[in-house]
Scaffold this active site. Structure first.
Site, PDB file in Angstrom:
ATOM      1  N   HIS A  12       0.896  -1.329  -0.338  1.00 17.65           N
ATOM      2  CA  HIS A  12      -0.028  -0.226  -0.484  1.00 17.65           C
ATOM      3  C   HIS A  12       0.586   1.463  -0.035  1.00 17.65           C
ATOM      4  O   HIS A  12       0.533   2.976   0.950  1.00 17.65           O
ATOM      5  CB  HIS A  12      -0.844  -0.072   1.382  1.00 17.65           C
ATOM      6  N   HIS A  59      -1.097   4.754   9.664  1.00 17.65           N
ATOM      7  CA  HIS A  59      -0.078   6.205   9.598  1.00 17.65           C
ATOM      8  C   HIS A  59      -0.280   7.293  10.570  1.00 17.65           C
ATOM      9  O   HIS A  59       0.052   8.066   9.968  1.00 17.65           O
ATOM     10  CB  HIS A  59       0.555   6.704   7.834  1.00 17.65           C
ATOM     11  N   HIS A 193      11.009  -3.066   2.998  1.00 18.06           N
ATOM     12  CA  HIS A 193      11.245  -1.936   3.221  1.00 18.06           C
ATOM     13  C   HIS A 193      12.130  -1.179   4.389  1.00 18.06           C
ATOM     14  O   HIS A 193      11.433  -2.003   4.842  1.00 18.06           O
ATOM     15  CB  HIS A 193      10.396  -0.671   2.030  1.00 18.06           C
ATOM     16  N   GLU A 240       4.692  -5.489   8.027  1.00 20.28           N
ATOM     17  CA  GLU A 240       3.702  -5.048   8.006  1.00 20.28           C
ATOM     18  C   GLU A 240       3.040  -7.001   7.500  1.00 20.28           C
ATOM     19  O   GLU A 240       1.724  -6.187   7.104  1.00 20.28           O
ATOM     20  CB  GLU A 240       4.297  -3.963   7.110  1.00 20.28           C
TER      21      GLU A 240
END
Length: 281
Positions: A12, A59, A193, A240
């Site tokens: 996402h 977030h 990441h 995640e």
């Protein structure tokens, strides 16, 4: 009776939303990313789900370090796109399904999962980017959405096993809902990441593809992988990926892979995508 027919896993990345919103999806850099979702867009247009349970992480839009729910379910009638610092994304308001959401909340809590019930919440790119990738830029989203936010930002996040078991509890909850609904579950976030520190920019394609293999063929083994392995191999934000295990737990033990896609990079992230169908669907 309601039934879960399929699951979707996808990254996402916020820059994906920005590329769409600013008309950059046809640029040389972004074209391969969006091409990887063309088959999925055709597939979901044919499948026509009534409701999507969308697992994502907030977030710092709805929650902050002042309030950190491990699992939060949105039970409102609608959810506005969040302003993440540069204005809300120009996407439709997300229409919820309060009846199914409240049923899920009740069943999950009685199934010994301590859900936080949220009756007002803005939703950020973690939820809206996956919808854009699967549905494009419509005037209204074609189905209702139940947001399920997971804490993968502040230590300690839930374990992979806990997430996988939550998926199974979601399956039981949906199966017990008396109305006829076609339901899909999205697991979002990742893949490898890292956004900060000496390893900023880390991408580990062998780990990512091995994760995709195990998610399909041996999710039980993948659910036992500890946090430290995700951190070491996939970077600080690679954790995640435990959210994908919620989606996988809600599906049959054996699934059909309708589509698989992997691309590096999108911004500073490896993009992964799976469409998994229940055999009985």
């Amino acid at each position: 009776m309601a039934r879960i027919t399929a699951g979707v896993a996808t990254s996402h990345v916020p820059a994906i939303g920005a590329a769409l919103d600013n008309g950059r999806s046809g640029d040389d850099y972004w074209r391969p990313v969006f091409a990887g979702y063309d088959a999925s867009k055709r597939w979901i247009a044919e499948q026509k789900p009534d409701v999507i349970i969308l697992v994502y992480n907030d977030h710092a839009s709805a929650f902050s370090l002042e309030l950190i729910p491990t699992f939060a379910i949105g039970c409102a009638e609608s959810f506005n796109p969040a302003d993440e610092g540069w204005g809300p994304r120009p996407v439709p308001v997300v229409e919820g399904h309060p009846e199914l959401a409240w049923h899920m909340a009740e069943r999950l809590i009685l199934d010994e999962f301590d859900m936080t019930i949220v009756n007002r919440m803005d939703v950020d790119h973690g939820l809206t980017v996956p919808l854009s990738l699967l549905f494009g830029q419509p005037e209204a989203w074609p189905c209702q959405v139940i947001p399920l936010a997971v804490n993968v930002v502040q230590y300690p996040p839930p374990t992979g096993h806990r997430c996988y078991m939550l998926g199974k509890a979601i399956r039981r909850a949906v199966d017990s809902f008396p109305k006829d609904l076609k339901v899909m579950v999205f697991g979002t976030g990742g893949m490898s990441h890292q956004l900060q520190g000496p390893r900023a920019g880390l991408i580990n394609s062998p780990f990512d593809n091995a994760f995709l293999d195990r998610l399909v063929d041996d999710p039980v083994a993948q659910s036992k992988v500890p946090h430290i392995d995700y951190m070491r191999e996939a970077g600080s934000e690679g954790i995640e990926l435990v959210m994908w295990l919620i989606m996988r737990g809600a599906l049959d033990d054996k699934v059909h892979v309708a589509h698989r896609f992997y691309h590096v990079p999108a911004s500073n992230t490896a993009v992964g995508h799976l469409v998994l169908e229940n055999a009985g669907a």
